[in-house]
Write a protein that holds these residues in place. Structure first.
Motif, PDB file in Angstrom:
ATOM      1  N   VAL A  63      -1.295  -7.220  -1.670  1.00 35.25           N
ATOM      2  CA  VAL A  63      -0.434  -6.055  -1.902  1.00 35.25           C
ATOM      3  C   VAL A  63      -0.745  -4.959  -0.890  1.00 35.25           C
ATOM      4  N   GLN A  64      -2.011  -4.619  -0.744  1.00 28.87           N
ATOM      5  CA  GLN A  64      -2.404  -3.559   0.184  1.00 28.87           C
ATOM      6  C   GLN A  64      -1.988  -3.908   1.619  1.00 28.87           C
ATOM      7  N   SER A  65      -2.224  -5.148   2.028  1.00 28.88           N
ATOM      8  CA  SER A  65      -1.893  -5.566   3.390  1.00 28.88           C
ATOM      9  C   SER A  65      -0.380  -5.612   3.602  1.00 28.88           C
ATOM     10  N   SER A  66       0.350  -6.084   2.604  1.00 33.62           N
ATOM     11  CA  SER A  66       1.807  -6.154   2.720  1.00 33.62           C
ATOM     12  C   SER A  66       2.413  -4.767   2.852  1.00 33.62           C
ATOM     13  N   LEU A  67       1.942  -3.835   2.045  1.00 37.91           N
ATOM     14  CA  LEU A  67       2.464  -2.471   2.123  1.00 37.91           C
ATOM     15  C   LEU A  67       2.189  -1.855   3.489  1.00 37.91           C
ATOM     16  N   GLU A  68       1.007  -2.122   4.047  1.00 39.68           N
ATOM     17  CA  GLU A  68       0.691  -1.594   5.377  1.00 39.68           C
ATOM     18  C   GLU A  68       1.606  -2.212   6.437  1.00 39.68           C
ATOM     19  N   MET A  69       1.869  -3.505   6.339  1.00 39.78           N
ATOM     20  CA  MET A  69       2.787  -4.146   7.278  1.00 39.78           C
ATOM     21  C   MET A  69       4.205  -3.601   7.127  1.00 39.78           C
ATOM     22  N   LEU A  70       4.639  -3.374   5.898  1.00 38.59           N
ATOM     23  CA  LEU A  70       5.976  -2.845   5.670  1.00 38.59           C
ATOM     24  C   LEU A  70       6.115  -1.435   6.242  1.00 38.59           C
ATOM     25  N   ARG A  71       5.083  -0.626   6.101  1.00 41.45           N
ATOM     26  CA  ARG A  71       5.129   0.736   6.657  1.00 41.45           C
ATOM     27  C   ARG A  71       5.257   0.705   8.176  1.00 41.45           C
ATOM     28  N   ARG A  72       4.515  -0.197   8.801  1.00 42.18           N
ATOM     29  CA  ARG A  72       4.474  -0.244  10.262  1.00 42.18           C
ATOM     30  C   ARG A  72       5.666  -0.993  10.867  1.00 42.18           C
ATOM     31  N   MET A 141       5.019  -2.119  -6.492  1.00 44.33           N
ATOM     32  CA  MET A 141       6.264  -1.418  -6.776  1.00 44.33           C
ATOM     33  C   MET A 141       6.144   0.073  -6.464  1.00 44.33           C
ATOM     34  N   ARG A 142       5.012   0.672  -6.838  1.00 45.69           N
ATOM     35  CA  ARG A 142       4.820   2.096  -6.526  1.00 45.69           C
ATOM     36  C   ARG A 142       4.744   2.321  -5.018  1.00 45.69           C
ATOM     37  N   GLY A 143       4.101   1.402  -4.320  1.00 46.87           N
ATOM     38  CA  GLY A 143       4.007   1.534  -2.873  1.00 46.87           C
ATOM     39  C   GLY A 143       5.360   1.439  -2.189  1.00 46.87           C
ATOM     40  N   LEU A 144       6.223   0.547  -2.668  1.00 42.07           N
ATOM     41  CA  LEU A 144       7.557   0.427  -2.095  1.00 42.07           C
ATOM     42  C   LEU A 144       8.369   1.704  -2.301  1.00 42.07           C
ATOM     43  N   GLU A 145       8.204   2.324  -3.469  1.00 45.46           N
ATOM     44  CA  GLU A 145       8.936   3.549  -3.760  1.00 45.46           C
ATOM     45  C   GLU A 145       8.549   4.687  -2.826  1.00 45.46           C
ATOM     46  N   GLN A 146       7.355   4.619  -2.249  1.00 44.57           N
ATOM     47  CA  GLN A 146       6.868   5.681  -1.365  1.00 44.57           C
ATOM     48  C   GLN A 146       7.247   5.461   0.100  1.00 44.57           C
ATOM     49  N   ILE A 147       7.911   4.349   0.405  1.00 46.92           N
ATOM     50  CA  ILE A 147       8.366   4.083   1.766  1.00 46.92           C
ATOM     51  C   ILE A 147       9.871   4.321   1.807  1.00 46.92           C
ATOM     52  N   TYR A 150      12.607   1.625   2.127  1.00 48.89           N
ATOM     53  CA  TYR A 150      12.857   0.641   1.059  1.00 48.89           C
ATOM     54  C   TYR A 150      13.295   1.289  -0.250  1.00 48.89           C
ATOM     55  N   ARG A 151      13.705   2.551  -0.188  1.00 48.37           N
ATOM     56  CA  ARG A 151      14.132   3.236  -1.412  1.00 48.37           C
ATOM     57  C   ARG A 151      15.294   2.502  -2.090  1.00 48.37           C
ATOM     58  N   ASP A 152      16.198   1.950  -1.302  1.00 52.48           N
ATOM     59  CA  ASP A 152      17.369   1.275  -1.849  1.00 52.48           C
ATOM     60  C   ASP A 152      17.278  -0.235  -1.677  1.00 52.48           C
ATOM     61  N   ALA A 153      16.071  -0.760  -1.582  1.00 49.77           N
ATOM     62  CA  ALA A 153      15.894  -2.195  -1.371  1.00 49.77           C
ATOM     63  C   ALA A 153      16.291  -2.983  -2.619  1.00 49.77           C
TER      64      ALA A 153
END
Length: 393
Positions: A63-72, A141-147, A150-153
């Motif tokens: 989860v942590q690694s995926s969120l970092e990849m999604l941000r970048r 899910m919380r991490g996606l909401e902060q990017i 992906y707000r409307d993903a």
């Protein structure tokens, strides 16, 4: 067609490798220092999962690694496999049946909840693992909401099929009344010889709750005749089930005709059959299994020594070829149901579809067709799939 990959072994340089950790005592467990675990639960997880985080990374790292990849990287489509639910139930047991556990006194632990089906399964570490799965998905899910990107993903959650606690994992390896090894059954009945018992001329591919038998023969007709004889012998084999106080057959042996026609309540027509591989008998090529085996009620097929690499453990040379190792497993047709959930723009909130007829008609391929339709894409596929967008509103 994949632009970026994230695994415990293959990941971007800006990510740290997955850490060593324990499935039965995850860091999210507040009382991990005092939790009870059975020796088999601890041994299985420490020798397989915990020793190889590159093969079995924890959900927290994924989860942590995926969120970092999604941000970048901001990919338009991401598929994330969180395997902790699957791995932990293989190594710890399950919580499917609320009546499975009863209070027993265990040496060093006092009174704890233990599975009636498998004395090596203590409930507490299973609870801790499942709690961690929920917490990590919540972090995703919380991490996606902060990017913002992906707000409307459109988010689709779908599960592997369920698990079941295996009956007496270690005891089935030595108790003749619990023999679930199809090769030894066929050998005892005189249907295979010593060489075939050792895997020369007859091949068994099996693990936990499903298996397949292949016979070597000059013609397809010879294979079919032999499969029919062995199918009858396997269906006549019985073991002692203490919970029903009777002798029962531990498996369903699925022959070619059943694979074509289907088995009511178990498989759809053609689901367990492929005509090309059934007729193909060229030397050195694959052919369709001559017999498929589906286990009943948590009974476990042995795994072949070669397949044990799936759990990451290097077994010593003297390990028997056919052993039962898993504490929990996929319960073949017993646990065929899956979870599918959608979240996104114009998706109804709180809508739950539980109609059994609907569930029977929903296929994994429907997910791809539905997502494609929602995103305005066209798919070219030979897989039967339907756009289920109408069910989401």
């Amino acid at each position: 067609g994949v632009d970026m990959v994230l695994t415990g072994e293959d990941h971007p340089a800006y990510l740290d490798p997955p850490p060593l950790w324990s499935f039965y005592d995850p860091p999210t467990d507040p009382d991990r220092e005092t939790d009870p675990e059975s020796a088999l639960q601890r041994l299985f997880c420490s020798k397989a999962y915990q020793a190889h985080p590159e093969m079995f990374p924890p959900d927290s790292w994924m989860v942590q690694s995926s969120l970092e990849m999604l941000r970048r990287e901001k990919p338009d489509l991401a598929v994330l496999l969180l395997a902790e639910m699957d791995d932990s139930q293989h190594g710890l047991g399950t919580l499917v049946d609320p009546t499975e556990y009863e209070m027993r006194r265990k040496l060093l632990h006092g009174r704890v909840a233990v599975s009636r089906y498998n004395s090596a399964v203590i409930r507490e570490p299973v609870l801790d693992a499942m709690r961690d799965v929920d917490l990590q998905f919540g972090k995703l899910m919380r991490g996606l909401e902060q990017i913002d990107y992906y707000r409307d993903a459109l988010i689709v959650l779908y599960s592997d099929h369920g698990h079941i606690t295996h009956r007496q994992t270690l005891r089935t390896n030595w108790d003749p009344k619990l023999n679930c090894n199809p090769l030894s059954v066929l050998y005892d009945k005189g249907l295979i010889n010593r060489q075939e018992l050792d895997g020369r001329g007859v091949s068994l591919l099996s693990g936990t709750s499903v298996g397949a038998l292949y016979f070597k023969a000059e013609t397809v007709a010879q294979r079919r005749r032999r499969a029919a004889e062995c199918k009858q012998a396997l269906e006549e084999h019985v073991i002692w089930d203490e919970f029903v106080d009777d002798w029962i057959c531990p498996w369903i042996a699925v022959g070619e005709r059943q694979g074509i026609d289907g088995i009511p309540g178990i498989s759809e027509p053609g689901e367990l059959f492929h005509p090309y591989f059934a007729e193909n008998n060229s030397p050195g090529t694959l052919h369709h299994p001559d017999l498929a085996l589906l286990m009943h009620n948590g009974w476990q097929l042995p795994i072949r020594k070669g397949l044990a690499t799936n759990i990451g453990a290097k077994l010593p040379w003297y390990t028997p070829d056919d052993i039962s190792l898993f504490i929990g497993g996929h319960g073949s047709y017993d646990t065929a149901g899956i979870v599918i959930a959608f979240q996104g723009p114009d998706v109804a909130q709180g809508k739950v579809l539980r109609d059994p007829e609907f569930a029977r008609n929903y296929r994994i391929s429907d997910i791809a067709m539905t997502v494609a339709a929602r995103l305005g894409l066209e798919l070219q596929t030979t897989t039967v799939g339907r756009d289920r967008s109408a069910d989401l509103v």
